[in-house]
Every structure is written in C-alpha cells, then in structure tokens.
Design an enzyme around this catalytic site. Structure first.
Site, PDB file in Angstrom:
ATOM      1  N   GLU A 103       0.790  -1.223   0.000  1.00  0.00           N
ATOM      2  CA  GLU A 103       0.000   0.000   0.000  1.00  0.00           C
ATOM      3  C   GLU A 103       0.829   1.283   0.000  1.00  0.00           C
ATOM      4  O   GLU A 103       0.367   2.312  -0.501  1.00  0.00           O
ATOM      5  CB  GLU A 103      -0.937   0.000   1.226  1.00  0.00           C
ATOM      6  CG  GLU A 103      -1.934  -1.140   1.251  1.00  0.00           C
ATOM      7  CD  GLU A 103      -2.916  -1.065   0.095  1.00  0.00           C
ATOM      8  OE1 GLU A 103      -3.319   0.062  -0.277  1.00  0.00           O
ATOM      9  OE2 GLU A 103      -3.252  -2.133  -0.457  1.00  0.00           O
ATOM     10  N   SER A 405     -47.766 -36.382  28.880  1.00  0.00           N
ATOM     11  CA  SER A 405     -47.380 -37.200  30.033  1.00  0.00           C
ATOM     12  C   SER A 405     -46.091 -36.767  30.706  1.00  0.00           C
ATOM     13  O   SER A 405     -45.792 -37.258  31.800  1.00  0.00           O
ATOM     14  CB  SER A 405     -47.268 -38.666  29.608  1.00  0.00           C
ATOM     15  OG  SER A 405     -48.531 -39.154  29.208  1.00  0.00           O
TER      16      SER A 405
END
Length: 764
Positions: A103, A405
């Site tokens: 860069e 149940s």
C-alpha cells in the site's frame, strides 16, 4: 549508413517569437493551474469543514461484542463492524511488512503525501488517458476510513482528494508513524464483515494476527485493493493471484529473497473450516442477545464486550445432529407412513423472498432440544427450531405447547409428598367425569385404549397410565397439583380441570425441561441460565448472573421420584429406545399429547437434563400412532450417547439414609407373604411411616378372612371402597375433591384417546 530524408517531409522551423509565445502559454497554463490548485487547497477545509484529528489520540473505534462458548471458543460477533483492536507490537511482523510493501512502500519516508507517487501517477494517467493509478498513502487511506462521511472514498472529486491530503498532513504532524500504522491496521475493512487485521485473521484463518506466517499476511494485504473481489472465501483463486503479487513486492523490496518468495507462493490457501461458529447455536445466540440488549442497550454492538456463555459447542452440535437426523427419519417413513410435506420439499418449493423469517409458524415438522447442567442450570445446548434463517421463532423459549405425560411426574411428586407410598395400589379402569351437567361426561382413555386393573402407582407412572394419573390428581385436588407445578417452575396458567393431570395445560418448553432438574438433583431445581459473565475490553467483569436454585422436595421424597423415573427407562415406555441402548444412569419420562400432536422425551442423568420435543407449529397429528417413546426418545439417546463418549460417566444417585425397604406384593400393595407368587414380589422403598403394616390377604391360606400370622387384615382406605387391593395402613387420607374438579365415576367406556384428554369447558 544514414537513410536519406524523404523530400516530401519538410522541417518546420519556428521563429524565436513563436517559440517565446508557446513558452509563455505553457507557463501561463502552469501558473493558472498552480493558482487554481492553491485556491482549491485553501478552500478545501475552509471554515473548519475538515474533520478534527484530535480524536485519533484516544482512538476507540466501535467494536463488536464477541460471544464465546464456555470453553472460550468464539461463537460469533454482535455488532455492525466485527473488529478487535490489537497493538502494533503484538501483530506478526509479516503483516506490517506486507501492508507497507503493497500500500505505501515509502510510508516511513514521506509526511503524509508521497510526491514521488503523485507525479508518477500523473504521468501514468496522462499517458493512459484514464485514471489508471492512484497515489493514496496509508495515512490518506486512514483519513477516509476514519471519517468516511466527511471524506468518502466514493467521492471522486478533486475537493475530496484535497481534503484527504489536508487531513493526512495534519495526522502526520500530530502522531508518530507507528501510531498511524497501528490505527490503520485496526481500522481497514477486509471483507467478510471483518474490520482490522485481527478480526480478519480470526475469520479467515481461525487464529490471531499474532500467529500469521508470510503467506497468510500477504493474503490479508491482498484484500484492500478490492475487498469484495479479493475476498479469499468468495474468490480464492483471485486472492491467490493477488497474494502472489504481494509476495513479489516483498521480494522487490528486499524483504524476501527469490527462493523464499517462490516457496511462499506455493503455500496453499488454508482457510479455517469456519472462522467462528456463527452457523451453530443460532437460537441460543439470539436468546442471549435479547437478554444482553435489554441490559446494555446499543452499547452491546459498539463496546466490544466479551460475553462468555454456558454453551458447550460439542453438546450443541450433537443436539443439532441428533434432532435433524430424527426429523428426517420420521419424514422418510422410518417410523411409519408420513403424510405431510417434508422439510426438503418445502425448501425446493419456496422462493428466496416468499416468506418472512420473523414468522412464528412453519408448515414442516419442527423440533427442539435443550440441555441443562443439572446443578447449575447452565444451558449447554439449545436448538429452538429446524431452520433459523427460515424462522427465528424460538420454540424452546417462546412457544406454548401441551406437555402431555411429561407433566405426570409433577402430579406423582405431589402425591408422594402428601404421603402416598409408591406401593399404593389404584385401579386402572374406565372413568367418567362429569364436568358440566349440560355436556356429556368426559371419559378419558389410556393411549392403548385398554385398562390394566389394579397396579401400584410406581407401575402406573413408568407405564404412563392416564386413568390412574387422573384419579390420583383428583384425589389430591387440582389446586394441590397447580401449587406443585408452581414449585417446579411452571409459570404459565394451569386451569383447575381434571385433564391437567395428564398434561393438557400449555407450558413453555424450557420451563418444563428445567423442572426435571429437581429429579436430577434429588430435590433442588435450578433456573436456566445461558450467560456466565460479561467483560469489558479490559477484561473487567461487568455482569455475572448468579446460579439460582429453589428447594422443591426433600431428598427422601425426591429420591423416590427419581427412582421411579429411572424405571421409565429400565422397564417402562422408554426401555426399548433408551434403556437398552445406554450404559449410563438415567431417568426420564415420555410424553404424547392428545391426537399425537406433540411428542416429548425429557431425560436426565446425575449431571445433565435434556428435553426433546417434536411437532408442528400449528398443532396437527404427526402420524398414526405417534408416541414420545418412539419418535422423540431416539433423538435423546443418539445425542446423549455421543455426549458420554467424550465425558466421564457420572455415578448413579446414592440411596439416601433414612428410607426403609419392604418386600411388597405389587398386585395388592401389602407386605408380601411366602404365598404370594414370585412374579408379584418386589422391593419397594418407603418414607418411614408410610409402609404397609399388614400382610397380603389375597395370597393367603386363609383367603381374605384374616391376616397372615393372626392379623385381622387391613381396612379399606378411605374413599376406595372395600377392595382388598387398597391397603389402609400407609395410604394417605385424600383431601376432599375441589368444586371445579367434576364428579368421577367408573364405567365410562368411550372418550378422548391419547395423552391429554380434551380441553373441557369450565363448569357453570
């Protein structure tokens, strides 16, 4: 030999005046251009319109909060920008070198603007007749990344470039180079939702930027040129090409020799299988996120909190696999003909935007799994549905379902605490309950539509006989059962009707599952909790929810209940799908609701409680003969077997001191005699004072005329008639039936089939 000039070509000779005029024109143009640039430069930040650089001194960018599993593995991030700030000195030196070489190779030589690159870019762009090369330095890139609204990279105007240069010069005058580079490397977007090199390293390689090698550093440095194009997950080949260009730049800048550069070019792109576990436990993460947002607000997404949860990733993934495999097996017809559209058919038929993923109902078979650590309530796994992207509705925490149940142990726990011994015998026979004189009586049925006659309540529970559960609950009274449900952590409304004893009242699944920690802990219920602690960026704990427990039963009564629930997997409705397939101590209860709309299995070991539910969001019959023991329990078994392959098997529950034991005749509930058939003998445990004191009068040489060894035999228990199958000694005196409970009589032969019975109307 010189070639002769073409006579047609004539040399144009300019007069001194013409040459002077051209020179003056060029100088005038240059002067005008310089004057224009000077004016533009002076106006670029006129009126203090450029951003102030003072805030860089206390650089504190928004950081996503990170959600970790209990063992410290990263699950996901919560925030718009996934970023973790890390000092420059802790980064791999290869990262620093790769970004500078790519860069801004003169970063440490210029003062914010690299004039060599400026003039080089102008020359290149003039000859190319287009914008072919830029000249942004790292400092200039930092300026537009930090102040994107003021210096937007999308703005291609000269004014934006001049403002960017202005700010870059100011930054260079104020801050040292290393500080600028550190902020830049923590700020830059690197694709895949990652901001800064640490977040990108974790997402692409599954490790810290501290540990990156040369090729991995070059991979990251390849991305900024075009983050979407060079994203290594999206376009790995393009990223490798660009990465190799970065390696060439490192070689050209004498940071690598030619041999090293070629060696690193051959290094494979080794991305982690996932940078985190974002696709795992999505319902759990959302459950935690909602709690955290309620406590911390928007700071949750910007303050970089470290959230350590109770989740066990291995258990979670085992739960997800087991549930999906079970649902697919049901849909495939492995458990009998399946008449509904499958999940796969749904996926093939839907369009990308045909549905809203915030909806609460889906048309395909759904399921949930929750695992709690028994002693702490820590949520180790939570699967709230089949497809989080399709429906974010969490069936574990937001749904209301009939428990069937799996509610019965609460009724039996109330009975045991009221003084009923597990040897107490009740008769499984037709039952008719008048709820409203204007309506036909309610005539509930057992699941198999049969009646088994006299049996102990221990046997009735592990075989899940509906009639006896209803009779027992009605003897206790609906209000007693409702009160017991509240002790077990059920917060939803339980109406005072007889059908609640077989699970007709809606519950929140997480609460129903958490109720079973009472049995795993021999009396103590723990509250579900998914968050261990929350730390700020510095590691300071800012919230640590405590473990919350509630004493529900004393140890003796709780052990009796735990023991009978172990019989469910040893002898009862889950023996085939659970008991015969595990090698660790466990108890639990199957559940099937009316018409087979919901199937459950909630099982527990000494250290974990896991509940499984399967059904449709809009209740309908899953299939013919749907049963919790057949459809849901196998998912529990598959999951828990995988779990206990990785962890030590806990010892079984120790029988507490203080209980007594007797040899009992299971057909009568009396003390067994030498004349009772061997197959009706069994050893039962008792709370002292609840044991039967008389011997079985049925299996006696004297018939029912008198007790064995001179005894007179028992009297009938109050409210049970003169049947010799109801021992008087040790049987509690039932409370009077509640006004809202209806009147129960024997003899009904028809009624609702299944596990919950009807939802009766309130008596007038």
């Amino acid at each position: 030999m010189a070639l002769p000039l073409d006579p047609a070509v004539k040399r144009v000779r300019l007069s001194p005046r013409a040459r002077r005029n051209i020179l003056v024109g060029l100088l005038a143009t240059l002067a005008f251009g310089l004057a224009f640039l000077a004016a533009a430069w002076s106006r670029a930040c006129a009126g203090n319109t450029c951003p102030s650089i003072e805030e860089l001194g206390g650089y504190d960018p928004s950081q996503a909060s990170k959600v970790y599993a209990a063992d410290g593995r990263l699950i996901t991030d919560l925030g718009l920008e996934r970023r973790t700030v890390i000092p420059l000195g802790e980064m791999s030196p290869y990262v620093k070198a790769a970004f500078i070489a790519t860069e801004d190779k003169r970063f440490y030589k210029h003062h914010g603007i690299d004039w060599y690159r400026v003039f080089g870019a102008i020359r290149t762009n003039v000859f190319a007749l287009r914008f072919a090369e830029g000249f942004s330095t790292i400092t200039m890139q930092l300026a537009r990344n930090i102040w994107d609204e003021d210096i937007s990279g999308r703005d291609k105007s000269l004014r934006r470039k001049l403002r960017e240069a202005h700010v870059a010069l100011e930054i260079e005058r104020k801050y040292p180079k290393d500080k600028i580079l550190e902020i830049y490397l923590n700020q830059i977007p690197l694709g895949n939702g990652a901001y800064g090199v640490e977040a990108a390293s974790q997402r692409y390689f599954g490790k810290s930027v501290r540990d990156l090698n040369v090729a991995e550093a070059a991979t990251l440095a390849a991305i900024p040129k075009a983050p979407s194009r060079y994203n290594p997950r999206r376009n790995p080949n393009l990223n490798i090409q660009r990465r190799n260009t970065v390696l060439n730049l490192l070689r050209d800048n004498d940071l690598l020799n030619a041999e090293e550069a070629e060696r690193w070019k051959a290094y494979p792109l080794q991305l982690s299988s996932h940078s985190d576990f974002s696709g795992v436990a999505e319902y759990f993460v959302e459950y935690v996120r909602q709690q955290l947002e309620a406590r911390f607000g928007r700071e949750l997404y910007t303050s970089g909190y470290r959230i350590y949860t109770s989740l066990d990733l291995d258990i979670q993934q085992a739960a997800e696999r087991a549930l999906e495999a079970r649902l697919e097996a049901i849909e495939s017809g492995a458990d009998g003909k399946y008449l509904h559209d499958t999940y796969r058919q749904y996926l093939e038929s839907r369009t990308d935007n045909s549905e809203d993923n915030n909806r609460t109902t889906t048309p395909y078979l759904q399921g949930l799994v929750v695992t709690l650590e028994a002693k702490t309530g820590y949520i180790r796994a939570m699967v709230g549905g089949r497809d989080f992207e399709d429906s974010k509705f969490n069936r574990a925490t937001q749904a209301l379902r009939q428990p069937g149940s799996v509610f019965k142990p609460i009724v039996y726990a109330a009975a045991v605490e009221a003084g009923y011994p597990l040897s107490h015998v009740m008769v499984d026979d037709p039952l008719s309950v008048e709820l409203d004189p204007a309506q036909p009586p309610w005539a509930p049925q057992n699941y198999d539509l049969e009646f088994d006659g006299p049996m102990t309540i221990r046997r009735a529970l592990y075989l899940s006989r509906n009639i006896i559960a209803i009779k027992l609950g009605m003897e206790l009274g609906e209000q007693a059962v409702i009160s017991e449900a509240t002790k077990f952590g059920i917060t939803t409304r339980v109406p005072a009707f007889p059908s609640i004893h077989i699970g007709s009242a809606d519950v929140i699944p997480l609460e129903m599952i958490a109720a079973y920690t009472t049995f795993a802990n021999l009396g103590t219920r723990t509250m579900p909790n998914g968050i261990l602690r929350v730390e700020d960026r510095s590691g300071k704990i800012i919230w640590q929810p405590p473990t919350r427990t509630v004493a529900v039963m004393d140890t003796l009564h709780a052990w009796l209940m735990t023991d009978v629930l172990r019989d469910v997997v040893r002898h009862g409705t889950a023996v085939g799908t659970v008991g015969t397939r595990i090698n660790f101590p466990a108890g639990g209860k199957t559940g099937t609701t009316n018409d087979g709309n919901d199937v459950w299995f909630i099982g527990f070991t000494p250290d974990m409680v896991t509940g499984v539910w399967i059904g449709f969001d809009q209740p309908k019959k899953i299939k013919a003969n749907a049963q919790g023991g057949v459809l849901a329990a196998p998912a529990w078994t598959a999951m828990m077997r995988e779990v206990y392959e990785r962890r030590s098997i806990p010892p079984a529950w120790s029988r507490p001191a203080g209980l007594t034991a007797l040899d009992v005749d299971k057909t009568t509930g009396y003390k067994a005699t030498p004349f009772c058939p061997k197959d009706v003998h069994y050893i039962e445990s008792f709370i002292p004072g609840t044991e039967p004191t008389a011997f079985c009068p049925v299996h006696s040489p004297f018939g029912s005329m008198g007790g064995v060894m001179g005894g007179n035999g028992p009297e009938a228990a109050p409210g049970t008639g003169a049947s010799p199958t109801a021992p008087a000694v040790g049987a509690p005196t039932p409370p009077p039936p509640p006004a809202s409970g209806g009147t129960a009589t024997s003899g009904g032969t028809s009624g609702v089939m299944g596990g919950t019975g009807p939802a009766p109307t309130k008596p007038r």
